[in-house]
Scaffold this motif. Structure first.
Motif, PDB file in Angstrom:
ATOM      1  N   ALA A 152       0.836  -1.201   0.000  1.00 36.57           N
ATOM      2  CA  ALA A 152       0.000   0.000   0.000  1.00 36.57           C
ATOM      3  C   ALA A 152       0.865   1.243   0.000  1.00 36.57           C
ATOM      4  CB  ALA A 152      -0.893  -0.005   1.231  1.00 36.57           C
ATOM      5  N   VAL A 153       0.485   2.178  -0.858  1.00 42.78           N
ATOM      6  CA  VAL A 153       1.185   3.457  -0.894  1.00 42.78           C
ATOM      7  C   VAL A 153       0.531   4.348   0.163  1.00 42.78           C
ATOM      8  CG1 VAL A 153       1.685   5.468  -2.319  1.00 42.78           C
ATOM      9  CG2 VAL A 153       1.652   3.198  -3.342  1.00 42.78           C
ATOM     10  N   PRO A 154       1.319   4.918   1.086  1.00 41.90           N
ATOM     11  CA  PRO A 154       0.671   5.700   2.159  1.00 41.90           C
ATOM     12  C   PRO A 154      -0.021   6.949   1.613  1.00 41.90           C
ATOM     13  CG  PRO A 154       3.081   5.789   2.311  1.00 41.90           C
ATOM     14  CD  PRO A 154       2.764   4.881   1.184  1.00 41.90           C
ATOM     15  N   LEU A 155      -1.310   7.050   1.967  1.00 39.83           N
ATOM     16  CA  LEU A 155      -2.118   8.193   1.517  1.00 39.83           C
ATOM     17  C   LEU A 155      -2.853   8.734   2.730  1.00 39.83           C
ATOM     18  CD1 LEU A 155      -3.814   6.488  -1.537  1.00 39.83           C
ATOM     19  CD2 LEU A 155      -2.152   8.322  -1.689  1.00 39.83           C
ATOM     20  N   ASP A 156      -3.242   9.983   2.660  1.00 35.29           N
ATOM     21  CA  ASP A 156      -4.055  10.460   3.792  1.00 35.29           C
ATOM     22  C   ASP A 156      -5.525  10.567   3.388  1.00 35.29           C
ATOM     23  OD1 ASP A 156      -3.762  12.424   2.051  1.00 35.29           O
ATOM     24  OD2 ASP A 156      -3.052  13.969   3.463  1.00 35.29           O
ATOM     25  N   VAL A 157      -5.907   9.877   2.312  1.00 37.00           N
ATOM     26  CA  VAL A 157      -7.303   9.975   1.850  1.00 37.00           C
ATOM     27  C   VAL A 157      -8.001   8.615   1.827  1.00 37.00           C
ATOM     28  CG1 VAL A 157      -7.052  12.069   0.486  1.00 37.00           C
ATOM     29  CG2 VAL A 157      -6.476   9.838  -0.510  1.00 37.00           C
ATOM     30  N   GLY A 158      -7.445   7.630   2.498  1.00 41.15           N
ATOM     31  CA  GLY A 158      -8.153   6.345   2.484  1.00 41.15           C
ATOM     32  C   GLY A 158      -7.424   5.297   3.273  1.00 41.15           C
ATOM     33  N   PRO A 159      -8.045   4.150   3.428  1.00 38.88           N
ATOM     34  CA  PRO A 159      -7.420   3.057   4.170  1.00 38.88           C
ATOM     35  C   PRO A 159      -6.325   2.399   3.326  1.00 38.88           C
ATOM     36  CG  PRO A 159      -9.498   2.366   3.265  1.00 38.88           C
ATOM     37  CD  PRO A 159      -9.342   3.796   2.889  1.00 38.88           C
ATOM     38  N   GLU A 160      -5.661   1.403   3.920  1.00 41.53           N
ATOM     39  CA  GLU A 160      -4.553   0.756   3.210  1.00 41.53           C
ATOM     40  C   GLU A 160      -5.041  -0.235   2.165  1.00 41.53           C
ATOM     41  OE1 GLU A 160      -1.563  -0.888   5.631  1.00 41.53           O
ATOM     42  OE2 GLU A 160      -0.697   1.092   6.058  1.00 41.53           O
ATOM     43  N   ARG A 161      -6.228  -0.774   2.384  1.00 46.09           N
ATOM     44  CA  ARG A 161      -6.775  -1.711   1.374  1.00 46.09           C
ATOM     45  C   ARG A 161      -8.294  -1.495   1.283  1.00 46.09           C
ATOM     46  NH1 ARG A 161      -4.069  -4.264   4.670  1.00 46.09           N
ATOM     47  NH2 ARG A 161      -2.815  -5.213   3.011  1.00 46.09           N
ATOM     48  N   PRO A 162      -8.878  -1.947   0.168  1.00 46.07           N
ATOM     49  CA  PRO A 162     -10.339  -1.758   0.039  1.00 46.07           C
ATOM     50  C   PRO A 162     -11.072  -2.441   1.185  1.00 46.07           C
ATOM     51  CG  PRO A 162      -9.380  -2.532  -2.018  1.00 46.07           C
ATOM     52  CD  PRO A 162      -8.305  -2.632  -1.005  1.00 46.07           C
ATOM     53  N   VAL A 163     -11.788  -1.658   1.945  1.00 45.78           N
ATOM     54  CA  VAL A 163     -12.491  -2.240   3.108  1.00 45.78           C
ATOM     55  C   VAL A 163     -13.956  -2.480   2.742  1.00 45.78           C
ATOM     56  CG1 VAL A 163     -10.989  -1.242   4.873  1.00 45.78           C
ATOM     57  CG2 VAL A 163     -12.915   0.084   3.963  1.00 45.78           C
ATOM     58  N   ARG A 164     -14.596  -3.328   3.551  1.00 46.50           N
ATOM     59  CA  ARG A 164     -16.009  -3.633   3.292  1.00 46.50           C
ATOM     60  C   ARG A 164     -16.877  -2.413   3.589  1.00 46.50           C
ATOM     61  NH1 ARG A 164     -16.774  -9.402   3.667  1.00 46.50           N
ATOM     62  NH2 ARG A 164     -18.963  -9.074   4.110  1.00 46.50           N
ATOM     63  N   GLY A 165     -18.047  -2.401   3.006  1.00 49.77           N
ATOM     64  CA  GLY A 165     -18.988  -1.301   3.290  1.00 49.77           C
ATOM     65  C   GLY A 165     -18.945  -0.222   2.228  1.00 49.77           C
ATOM     66  N   LEU A 166     -17.929  -0.274   1.359  1.00 47.84           N
ATOM     67  CA  LEU A 166     -17.872   0.687   0.247  1.00 47.84           C
ATOM     68  C   LEU A 166     -17.919  -0.089  -1.062  1.00 47.84           C
ATOM     69  CD1 LEU A 166     -14.916   2.945   1.452  1.00 47.84           C
ATOM     70  CD2 LEU A 166     -17.326   3.495   1.550  1.00 47.84           C
ATOM     71  N   ILE A 167     -18.266   0.629  -2.115  1.00 53.02           N
ATOM     72  CA  ILE A 167     -18.262  -0.031  -3.421  1.00 53.02           C
ATOM     73  C   ILE A 167     -16.997   0.418  -4.141  1.00 53.02           C
ATOM     74  CG2 ILE A 167     -19.502  -0.204  -5.612  1.00 53.02           C
ATOM     75  CD1 ILE A 167     -22.040   0.420  -3.876  1.00 53.02           C
ATOM     76  N   TRP A 168     -16.139  -0.531  -4.449  1.00 59.15           N
ATOM     77  CA  TRP A 168     -14.803  -0.191  -4.963  1.00 59.15           C
ATOM     78  C   TRP A 168     -14.702  -0.402  -6.465  1.00 59.15           C
ATOM     79  CZ3 TRP A 168     -11.422   2.210  -1.846  1.00 59.15           C
ATOM     80  CH2 TRP A 168     -11.627   2.126  -0.466  1.00 59.15           C
ATOM     81  N   GLY A 169     -14.231   0.650  -7.150  1.00 61.16           N
ATOM     82  CA  GLY A 169     -13.924   0.511  -8.570  1.00 61.16           C
ATOM     83  C   GLY A 169     -12.404   0.420  -8.713  1.00 61.16           C
ATOM     84  N   ARG A 170     -11.938  -0.445  -9.588  1.00 63.29           N
ATOM     85  CA  ARG A 170     -10.504  -0.726  -9.654  1.00 63.29           C
ATOM     86  C   ARG A 170      -9.936  -0.414 -11.034  1.00 63.29           C
ATOM     87  NH1 ARG A 170      -8.063  -6.662  -8.423  1.00 63.29           N
ATOM     88  NH2 ARG A 170      -7.415  -6.722 -10.602  1.00 63.29           N
ATOM     89  N   ALA A 171      -8.682   0.023 -11.069  1.00 60.35           N
ATOM     90  CA  ALA A 171      -8.006   0.206 -12.369  1.00 60.35           C
ATOM     91  C   ALA A 171      -6.540  -0.193 -12.205  1.00 60.35           C
ATOM     92  CB  ALA A 171      -8.109   1.665 -12.811  1.00 60.35           C
ATOM     93  N   GLU A 172      -6.046  -0.884 -13.210  1.00 58.91           N
ATOM     94  CA  GLU A 172      -4.626  -1.266 -13.192  1.00 58.91           C
ATOM     95  C   GLU A 172      -3.830  -0.173 -13.931  1.00 58.91           C
ATOM     96  OE1 GLU A 172      -3.645  -3.728 -11.497  1.00 58.91           O
ATOM     97  OE2 GLU A 172      -5.576  -4.736 -11.171  1.00 58.91           O
TER      98      GLU A 172
END
Ligand SMILES: Nc1ncnc2c1ncn2[C@@H]1O[C@H](COP(=O)(O)OP(=O)(O)OP(=O)(O)O)[C@@H](O)[C@H]1O
Ligand SMILES: [Mg+2]
Length: 381
Positions: free
Chosen positions: A98-118
């Motif tokens: 995980a790249v440290p960010l101050d706008v989110g958790p370290e990995r996709p957590v439950r309870g949100l709908i996650w869209g992914r892009a490589e």
């Protein structure tokens, strides 16, 4: 009376169907809404992830090694471009760290709908980007819709179930009454046939015997034995007439219930010495034949019971119509046993009333004899 209980039969078949229909209505709409909306949110999140991925690719190509240490700048830029909206962003490098960010958790957590892009940069897989969409409004919307549809499903279920049930209940009551009327009509038909047979068979034979006795008397002259025989024959003829009359009272058809009852009460009073007070509504008019016959028979049996069992001096017969119900009441001033035994008369009265959809009640009036009350529906139920 009816071979099976229509309402129960219908309930057993209808209830699962209604529950299934209401259940489908309750679940289908909120579920479709939920799935469609979830897909929409996912597509949006994915589109944002693709945008973020494109921006990230630029960063990676500019600073292939240092890009992961300059994330706040990137997220600031993305936020300024309106690409993040809510700060739910996860970035992993090519090794899945995980790249440290101050706008989110370290990995996709439950309870949100996650869209992914490589992210592919410099000819190789360089990072994975996730953008999360808030699922709370989706759940809220689904819950509101489910509540609305629950009310709709219950109302629809009630209408689908109660309306036919009511119609079937009414139909069943009508069928019961019609079958009861049919049974009584057949019974009366039988009685009339027996009365006719008595009159035409035994009655004619007795009358012929009486005439031949008369002829014999004329030939051989009067004698004690002939007189005895004539008396016996007269008694037999009279008894037979009475029986035939009781089996099929001609007065009822000819005169209608009111006058036939008046006539019966008068004749009964004369024959037995019982004072019969009558309060019979003279404006009753003609009623269905089964109802008229039932009333007549009930009065016959009740008066005969009074003379046989009550030791009464007076009896009262009341008959009136109260909207769709005919009310008949017969009471006496004799002695009533605390618990009347059951012969054939009282059960017969109850059966007649029941077959016509009516009710009976027997009240012992302390020191005043017995009161029989009968209610019969005049119109089909
Ligand atoms: N008006 C009445 N006063 C007192 N007792 C009565 C009266 N009517 C009926 N009973 C009692 O109720 C009993 C049952 O009456 P029910 O008409 O069913 O039979 P029953 O008159 O004895 O015989 P049947 O079958 O010939 O009518 C009678 O035996 C009598 O004891
Ligand atoms: Mg009786």
């Amino acid at each position: 009376m009816i071979p099976f209980d229509l309402s129960r039969w219908f309930r057993r078949r209808m209830l699962p169907l209604v529950i299934a229909a209401a259940g489908i209505l309750l679940v289908a709409a909120p579920l479709s809404y939920h799935l469609a909306k979830r897909r929409e949110l996912w597509q949006e999140a994915r589109a944002r992830a693709v945008h973020v991925g494109a921006a990230l690719r630029g960063e990676i190509e500019l600073r292939p090694l240092l890009w992961r240490y300059d994330m706040p700048k990137l997220t600031e830029r993305l936020a300024a471009e309106g690409l993040l909206g809510v700060p739910r962003l996860v970035i992993h490098d090519a090794d899945g760290v995980a790249v440290p960010l101050d706008v989110g958790p370290e990995r996709p957590v439950r309870g949100l709908i996650w869209g992914r892009a490589e992210v592919v940069a410099l000819g190789r897989h360089a990072a994975t980007v996730w953008v999360g969409a808030d699922a709370a409004p989706l759940w809220h919307g689904t819950a509101v819709l489910a509540a609305v549809f629950a009310v709709l499903a219950v109302s629809l279920g009630a209408v689908l179930y109660l309306l036919p049930m009511r119609a079937i209940g009414t139909a069943q009551r009508r069928i019961r009454v019609l079958l009861g009327q049919l049974a009584l009509t057949l019974q009366e038909e039988d009685r009339r046939r027996i009365a006719r047979d008595l009159h035409d068979g035994a009655g004619q034979a007795l009358t012929a015997a009486r005439l031949r006795l008369l002829a014999l008397e004329r030939r051989v002259g009067p004698g004690e034995e002939i007189a005895d025989l004539a008396r016996l024959l007269d008694e037999a003829i009279a008894e037979l007439r009475r029986s035939a009359y009781a089996l099929a009272p001609p007065a009822l058809e000819e005169l209608g219930l009111v006058r036939a009852l008046e006539r019966h009460c008068e004749a009964f009073a004369t024959a037995t010495g019982l004072q019969v007070q009558r309060e019979i509504d003279p404006h009753l008019g003609r009623l269905p034949p089964t109802v008229e016959t039932a009333c007549y028979r009930i009065v016959q049996e009740a008066l005969s019971n009074i003379v046989r069992h009550a030791g009464a001096r007076r009896a009262w017969v009341r008959l009136a119509r109260d909207s769709n119900w005919l009310r008949l009441s017969i009471h006496d001033d004799g002695r009533a046993p605390p618990a009347p035994a059951e012969g054939q008369g009282l059960p017969g009265i109850r059966e007649r009333a029941r077959l016509l959809g009516g009710t009976t009640s027997l009240t012992i009036l302390p020191g005043q004899g017995l009161r029989l009350e009968v209610r019969l529906p005049v119109e089909p139920l």
